[in-house]
Scaffold this motif. Structure first.
Motif, PDB file in Angstrom:
ATOM      1  N   LYS A   1      32.156  36.683  41.680  1.00 40.79           N
ATOM      2  CA  LYS A   1      32.012  34.701  41.814  1.00 40.79           C
ATOM      3  C   LYS A   1      32.081  34.571  41.514  1.00 40.79           C
ATOM      4  O   LYS A   1      33.048  33.484  42.279  1.00 40.79           O
ATOM      5  N   TYR A   2      33.104  34.588  40.426  1.00 40.75           N
ATOM      6  CA  TYR A   2      34.275  33.142  40.560  1.00 40.75           C
ATOM      7  C   TYR A   2      35.309  33.358  41.045  1.00 40.75           C
ATOM      8  O   TYR A   2      35.915  32.415  41.750  1.00 40.75           O
ATOM      9  N   GLN A   3      36.108  34.550  42.235  1.00 40.97           N
ATOM     10  CA  GLN A   3      36.899  34.304  42.739  1.00 40.97           C
ATOM     11  C   GLN A   3      36.512  33.808  44.612  1.00 40.97           C
ATOM     12  O   GLN A   3      36.899  32.961  44.608  1.00 40.97           O
TER      13      GLN A   3
ATOM     14  N   ALA B   1      36.851  26.369  45.998  1.00 38.84           N
ATOM     15  CA  ALA B   1      36.874  24.614  45.702  1.00 38.84           C
ATOM     16  C   ALA B   1      38.582  24.399  45.979  1.00 38.84           C
ATOM     17  O   ALA B   1      38.964  23.883  45.990  1.00 38.84           O
ATOM     18  N   GLY B   2      39.210  25.309  46.410  1.00 39.63           N
ATOM     19  CA  GLY B   2      40.631  25.294  46.966  1.00 39.63           C
ATOM     20  C   GLY B   2      40.990  25.737  46.126  1.00 39.63           C
ATOM     21  O   GLY B   2      42.184  24.752  45.737  1.00 39.63           O
ATOM     22  N   LYS B   3      40.991  25.656  44.747  1.00 34.12           N
ATOM     23  CA  LYS B   3      41.856  26.342  43.599  1.00 34.12           C
ATOM     24  C   LYS B   3      41.882  28.525  43.278  1.00 34.12           C
ATOM     25  O   LYS B   3      41.466  28.540  43.808  1.00 34.12           O
ATOM     26  N   PRO B   4      43.181  28.753  43.233  1.00 35.21           N
ATOM     27  CA  PRO B   4      43.359  29.408  42.788  1.00 35.21           C
ATOM     28  C   PRO B   4      43.060  29.948  41.321  1.00 35.21           C
ATOM     29  O   PRO B   4      42.511  29.223  40.320  1.00 35.21           O
ATOM     30  N   ALA B   5      42.699  31.631  41.956  1.00 39.59           N
ATOM     31  CA  ALA B   5      42.080  32.281  40.493  1.00 39.59           C
ATOM     32  C   ALA B   5      42.821  32.690  39.985  1.00 39.59           C
ATOM     33  O   ALA B   5      44.560  32.902  40.503  1.00 39.59           O
TER      34      ALA B   5
END
Length: 96
Positions: free
Chosen positions: A75-77, A83-87
């Motif tokens: 879910k976090y990934q 959001a276009g953010k790196p995990a």
């Protein structure tokens, strides 16, 4: 497992800014947690930050939304990708 805020909430406003997924919001009477955004801080912190700061201990695991750590990680990934953010890497995973 997503978390839930019970009716013991005193609306002290300390949990909302601590949520890295912006899952906490002020509902009609008390703060609430969007279970689709709650990862129990998996991917961000070792422990749920809202639980750490809550002065009345009113944020238990939602018994209707029991999720494994792996499910929370996925879910976090998904949230980070949306959001276009790196995990970050999963615990024990050397790759980013």
């Amino acid at each position: 497992m997503a978390l839930i805020i019970t009716d013991e909430c005193i609306n002290c406003d300390v949990c909302e800014p601590e949520c890295p997924n912006e899952a906490i919001f002020l509902g009609p009477e008390i703060y609430q947690i969007d279970p689709d955004k709650c990862t129990e801080c998996v991917g961000h912190f070792d422990e749920p930050q809202c639980v750490q700061v809550c002065p009345v201990a009113c944020i238990p695991v939602d018994p209707d939304r029991v999720e494994s750590r792996e499910t929370l990680w996925q879910k976090y990934q998904r949230l980070m990708a949306a959001a276009g953010k790196p995990a970050t890497s999963a615990p024990g995973d050397p790759s980013p």
